[in-house]
Design an enzyme around this catalytic site. Structure first.
Site, mmCIF file in Angstrom:
data_model
loop_
_atom_site.group_PDB
_atom_site.id
_atom_site.type_symbol
_atom_site.label_atom_id
_atom_site.label_comp_id
_atom_site.label_asym_id
_atom_site.label_seq_id
_atom_site.Cartn_x
_atom_site.Cartn_y
_atom_site.Cartn_z
ATOM 1 N N CYS A 119 -46.740 -23.168 -6.757
ATOM 2 C CA CYS A 119 -47.489 -21.953 -6.438
ATOM 3 C C CYS A 119 -46.536 -20.771 -6.580
ATOM 4 C CB CYS A 119 -48.020 -22.046 -5.010
ATOM 5 S SG CYS A 119 -48.829 -23.627 -4.692
ATOM 6 N N LYS B 259 -44.329 -19.153 14.305
ATOM 7 C CA LYS B 259 -45.638 -18.692 13.843
ATOM 8 C C LYS B 259 -46.369 -18.030 15.017
ATOM 9 C CE LYS B 259 -47.530 -21.748 10.859
ATOM 10 N NZ LYS B 259 -46.427 -22.587 11.059
ATOM 11 N N ASP C 284 -45.730 -14.884 3.112
ATOM 12 C CA ASP C 284 -44.349 -14.729 3.577
ATOM 13 C C ASP C 284 -43.537 -13.848 2.627
ATOM 14 O OD1 ASP C 284 -44.452 -16.415 5.931
ATOM 15 O OD2 ASP C 284 -44.811 -18.061 4.521
ATOM 16 N N CYS D 137 -43.475 -30.940 -6.193
ATOM 17 C CA CYS D 137 -44.908 -30.665 -6.031
ATOM 18 C C CYS D 137 -45.610 -30.923 -7.361
ATOM 19 C CB CYS D 137 -45.140 -29.200 -5.651
ATOM 20 S SG CYS D 137 -44.346 -28.718 -4.114
ATOM 21 N N ASP E 5 -45.660 -16.125 10.039
ATOM 22 C CA ASP E 5 -44.387 -16.755 10.383
ATOM 23 C C ASP E 5 -43.374 -15.633 10.480
ATOM 24 O OD1 ASP E 5 -43.522 -19.574 10.710
ATOM 25 O OD2 ASP E 5 -45.021 -19.875 9.129
ATOM 26 N N ARG F 274 -42.400 -30.653 18.021
ATOM 27 C CA ARG F 274 -42.772 -31.093 16.667
ATOM 28 C C ARG F 274 -41.666 -30.797 15.664
ATOM 29 N NH1 ARG F 274 -46.185 -25.759 16.870
ATOM 30 N NH2 ARG F 274 -45.481 -26.036 18.980
ATOM 31 N N ARG G 78 -38.143 -26.598 14.687
ATOM 32 C CA ARG G 78 -38.264 -25.192 15.125
ATOM 33 C C ARG G 78 -38.885 -25.085 16.517
ATOM 34 N NH1 ARG G 78 -38.710 -21.915 10.706
ATOM 35 N NH2 ARG G 78 -39.973 -23.578 9.777
ATOM 36 N N TYR G 79 -39.836 -25.974 16.812
ATOM 37 C CA TYR G 79 -40.532 -25.958 18.107
ATOM 38 C C TYR G 79 -40.187 -27.250 18.839
ATOM 39 C CZ TYR G 79 -43.390 -22.826 15.220
ATOM 40 O OH TYR G 79 -43.812 -21.853 14.359
ATOM 41 N N ARG H 59 -41.273 -21.665 0.024
ATOM 42 C CA ARG H 59 -40.080 -22.493 -0.185
ATOM 43 C C ARG H 59 -39.685 -22.506 -1.663
ATOM 44 N NH1 ARG H 59 -42.350 -26.523 3.796
ATOM 45 N NH2 ARG H 59 -41.524 -25.728 5.753
ATOM 46 N N CYS I 216 -44.988 -19.411 -3.307
ATOM 47 C CA CYS I 216 -44.522 -20.408 -2.335
ATOM 48 C C CYS I 216 -43.388 -19.870 -1.466
ATOM 49 C CB CYS I 216 -44.054 -21.660 -3.066
ATOM 50 S SG CYS I 216 -43.348 -22.886 -1.960
HETATM 51 S S1 SF4 Z 1 -47.009 -23.861 -1.515
HETATM 52 FE FE1 SF4 Z 1 -44.968 -24.517 -2.218
HETATM 53 S S2 SF4 Z 1 -44.658 -26.501 -1.237
HETATM 54 FE FE2 SF4 Z 1 -46.876 -26.089 -1.178
HETATM 55 S S3 SF4 Z 1 -47.721 -27.026 -3.077
HETATM 56 FE FE3 SF4 Z 1 -47.271 -24.879 -3.513
HETATM 57 S S4 SF4 Z 1 -45.214 -24.942 -4.411
HETATM 58 FE FE4 SF4 Z 1 -45.477 -26.864 -3.320
#
Ligand code: SF4
Length: 350
Positions: free
Chosen positions: A107, A315, A271, A103, A308, A94, A90-91, A112, A110
């Site tokens: 979460c 960001k 997000d 994972c 973001d 990096r 994206r940048y 993603r 999340c």
């Molecule tokens: S925020 Fe998303 S990528 Fe990060 S640990 Fe939690 S579930 Fe996994």
């Protein structure tokens, strides 16, 4: 007591973390978004508290089945900037390298969440080589952020292979890992994983921490192990309604992190991921919190409040700025942490 290992949706009832009557609803959520908790996280949850800030982050809720109009499947536009599988560029200087989309916990907010925990979950060896070749071929890349998913879920042997491959790329200066493992599955941070991070280049670890209760003695030990190996530690926190959207909680979290040698780096505005509206605060709420923290804790304890931009535009810092053009020609008005306003002279000419 909860059993050890990973808890999936059906285990949450037997562990006493969810009432039996909610199994059908959380199974529906799990059909859309991955569900997993570690034993360390389960042990932190107070089942008697319906507003428990740890449960809110990891136990699925029926609210996730609602998609708000503004929510997006790829809220920060990763796909738009992905030239080869496993890379997001994206940048200019990096890239993200995502060797796994698994994972230890999922979460509920999340960004993603549409891809984590789903197949294909891992970059196989040929795909990883293509991703590494992309980094080798682009000399403007100075920093690689190994993320996912959670890269510390990989076997230390695989982590070590990635570190060694990156360490050999002359134009790279920094290898940065983003992980939740030291807090949610600290037993994984043993000598094998710490040893796998050894490199000539600077290796940083950024841990995801949202609530001071996550800084358990086991988590502290895991972070201390990384720290004693000479690895600089930073943290990122997501601002979450009902979890940490008050100054006292953020203060305790940031002081706790600094006290164990972890520098708070980013405070992310949540997000626009689908099914996460119940977690989002307003930007004005976030700015009020950040302003009040200014007067309560030292700069060492203050991360940068960032957003973001949806769609993949990157960001940006969104903390309120203390300086604004003043009344006098060219002068400034500067606000102190208590809200007092002060004049500051105009900028020097030329
Ligand atoms: S925020 Fe998303 S990528 Fe990060 S640990 Fe939690 S579930 Fe996994």
């Amino acid at each position: 007591m909860v059993r050890t290992g990973t808890l999936r949706e059906q285990d949450l009832v037997s562990a006493g973390l969810v009432e039996a009557g909610r199994l059908e609803e959380i199974t529906r959520v799990a059909g859309k978004f991955a569900v997993a908790l570690t034993a360390d996280v389960a042990a932190l949850i107070d089942p008697a508290n319906p507003a428990d800030p740890i449960a809110a982050q990891f136990v699925p809720s029926v609210a996730e089945l609602l998609t708000a109009r503004e929510e997006l499947p790829d809220p920060i536009g990763d796909a738009r900037w992905s030239p080869v599988p496993g890379i997001v560029h994206r940048y200019p200087d990096r890239v993200l390298l995502k060797p796994t989309l698994l994972c230890p916990v999922y979460c509920r907010f999340c960004f993603r969440r549409e891809v984590v925990g789903k197949r294909p979950a891992m970059l196989d060896e040929p795909a990883l080589e293509v991703a590494l070749n992309y980094i080798r071929r682009n000399p403007e890349i100075w920093e690689v952020i190994v993320t996912g998913g959670d890269p510390f879920l990989l076997a230390p042997r695989r982590v070590g292979a990635i570190v060694r491959a990156l360490d050999r790329i002359a134009h790279l200066g920094v290898i940065r890992f983003h992980t939740r493992v030291p807090l949610v599955d600290p037993g994984r941070v043993g000598s094998a994983l710490v040893g796998a991070l050894a490199a000539d280049k600077a290796v940083y670890v950024v841990v995801h921490a949202n609530h001071p209760r996550e800084l358990t003695p086991r988590a502290r030990l895991a972070l201390t192990r990384l720290n004693r190996a000479g690895i600089p530690l930073l943290s990122q926190t997501v601002l979450l309604r009902g979890v940490n959207d008050d100054a006292a909680t953020l203060e305790a979290l940031f002081r706790g992190l600094v006290g164990i040698r972890v520098k708070p780096y980013y405070l992310h505005h949540a997000d626009l991921a689908r099914g996460t509206a119940h977690f989002r605060t307003g930007i004005a709420d976030g700015q009020r919190l950040v302003r009040s923290l200014r007067g309560r804790v030292s700069g060492l304890c203050q991360p940068t409040y960032v957003l973001d931009i949806p769609g993949g535009y990157g960001k940006v810092p969104i903390a309120p700025c203390a300086a604004r053009p003043g009344d006098s020609l060219g002068g400034w008005t500067v606000e102190d942490s208590a809200g007092g306003r002060h004049s500051y002279p105009a900028d020097p000419e030329g």
